[in-house]
Design an enzyme around this catalytic site. Structure first.
Site, mmCIF file in Angstrom:
data_model
loop_
_atom_site.group_PDB
_atom_site.id
_atom_site.type_symbol
_atom_site.label_atom_id
_atom_site.label_comp_id
_atom_site.label_asym_id
_atom_site.label_seq_id
_atom_site.Cartn_x
_atom_site.Cartn_y
_atom_site.Cartn_z
ATOM 1 N N GLY A 243 0.839 -1.184 0.000
ATOM 2 C CA GLY A 243 0.000 0.000 0.000
ATOM 3 C C GLY A 243 0.880 1.241 0.000
ATOM 4 O O GLY A 243 1.985 1.219 0.532
ATOM 5 N N CYS A 244 0.396 2.327 -0.612
ATOM 6 C CA CYS A 244 1.222 3.538 -0.672
ATOM 7 C C CYS A 244 1.448 4.121 0.721
ATOM 8 O O CYS A 244 2.557 4.541 1.057
ATOM 9 C CB CYS A 244 0.613 4.563 -1.624
ATOM 10 S SG CYS A 244 -1.119 4.967 -1.298
ATOM 11 N N ASN A 245 0.399 4.146 1.550
ATOM 12 C CA ASN A 245 0.558 4.609 2.924
ATOM 13 C C ASN A 245 1.487 3.689 3.700
ATOM 14 O O ASN A 245 2.317 4.142 4.504
ATOM 15 C CB ASN A 245 -0.795 4.658 3.641
ATOM 16 C CG ASN A 245 -1.737 5.690 3.056
ATOM 17 O OD1 ASN A 245 -1.321 6.570 2.316
ATOM 18 N ND2 ASN A 245 -3.004 5.585 3.390
ATOM 19 N N ALA B 156 5.170 4.403 2.841
ATOM 20 C CA ALA B 156 5.680 5.623 3.460
ATOM 21 C C ALA B 156 5.971 5.409 4.945
ATOM 22 O O ALA B 156 7.025 5.798 5.464
ATOM 23 C CB ALA B 156 4.682 6.765 3.269
#
Length: 342
Positions: A148-150, A153
């Site tokens: 997932g992009c979150n 990060a």
């Protein structure tokens, strides 16, 4: 040697981002693009910024001949992806951009996504796609599950700190601002310009966000015991970008050293000088990640801030980086585009 590539779900944001990146790739050639609702249309009509490229028209997945395809990117919605991938040729390399193969435990998938997994045997062979931490496994993978992009990060901020043992594992708070493209291209009332522009708000708060499943899985695996983080994402009125602020309990200098040492040899991750903090503007449209560390006024506490582009390093750029490893290419191929500024 030219490598033949198919992109399933090419009519969405991540599919278009894959096309943009692969257009500069020295060995990859896109031979098939699928888009169920836009089948029969030219890619340049769906995404005018790609009009200059010579691309195949969008078709339905069942119309694609996979016999000559070396690798398929699957940029389909969650749940749909697993159903499609289980029907693909078993020798076809696949990079999945959905959530369907990220969680190793089928029970955890059902918990976070609300339905049983329908390709459990394939889930066992999937390699988690956080490139800088699973590079060797990805090289040998047939199926790579993009993060997932979150989740990417947050892990760039916190993973090295758990590995180095420099923070309190029971006191991690992650606050994240996310660009609107992370919500996909479908029409949603809360994403209308009049309702989003000029404001920022939290969503999936109180431990409800699905990417917590990835944090739980990965952080607990590193620590060898359960690690639960407080996590609140916020939707920000910007097209691209993620800014993750991690508040941790630990010596700021030790926190900085752990991150600087871990990422010293990484092409795409830049740790700023101590006290410097990144901006999403500085990485927009690129596969680069900027990491900053600052001391807090409370002794023994530190702030770690990570900026990345959710569509690129958070999704499609990461997918291409992993595909390069799976196909034996230079890992950076097609990914050295400088960020767009202003």
């Amino acid at each position: 040697m030219t490598q033949k590539i198919a992109i399933l779900g090419a009519s969405g944001y991540t599919g278009a981002e894959l096309v943009r990146l692969i257009a500069t790739h020295p060995t990859m050639d896109i031979v098939a693009l699928s888009g169920e609702r836009k089948a029969g249309m030219a890619m340049g009509d769906v995404f005018p910024h790609l009009r200059h490229l010579n691309l195949p028209n969008l078709v339905k997945i069942e119309e694609i001949d996979f016999s000559g395809v070396d690798l398929a990117f699957c940029a389909l919605p969650h749940a749909t992806s697993q159903e499609v991938i289980r029907e693909l040729p078993k020798d076809l390399k696949v990079v999945d951009l959905s959530a369907d193969f990220r969680l190793r435990d089928p029970a955890e998938y059902e918990k976070w996504y609300g339905k049983p997994h329908c390709a459990v045997e394939m889930q066992k062979e999937a390699v988690y796609g956080l490139t800088e931490f699973y590079r060797d496994d990805i090289r040998n993978a047939r199926l790579c599950a993009g993060t997932g992009c979150n989740a990417a990060a947050g892990q760039y901020a916190i993973r090295p700190l758990i590995e180095a043992g420099v923070i309190d594992l029971d006191d991690i708070l992650l606050d994240l601002k996310n660009g609107v493209s992370g919500a996909g291209r479908s029409l949603k009332e809360n994403l209308l310009h009049a309702e989003l522009s000029g404001g920022t708000y939290p969503y999936s708060a109180g431990g409800k966000h699905r990417h917590l499943g990835e944090f739980d899985q990965e952080f607990s695996k590193i620590a060898g015991r359960p690690v639960l983080v407080q996590f609140t994402p916020h939707l920000a009125p910007m097209n691209r970008g993620i800014l993750a602020s991690a508040y941790v309990k630990g010596d700021p200098e030790a926190v900085y050293k752990a991150l600087a040492d871990r990422y010293a040899a990484e092409t795409f991750i830049e740790v700023l000088p101590f006290g410097g903090l990144p901006s999403t503007r500085s990485v927009a449209g690129s596969n680069f990640v900027h990491v900053g560390v600052s001391a807090d006024r409370i002794p023994g506490r530190a702030l770690v801030v990570v900026a990345l582009d959710n569509l690129c390093k958070g999704s499609s750029g990461q997918a291409l980086q992993n595909a390069n490893l799976m196909l034996g290419n230079e890992e950076t191929a097609g990914l050295m585009l400088a960020p767009v500024f202003p």
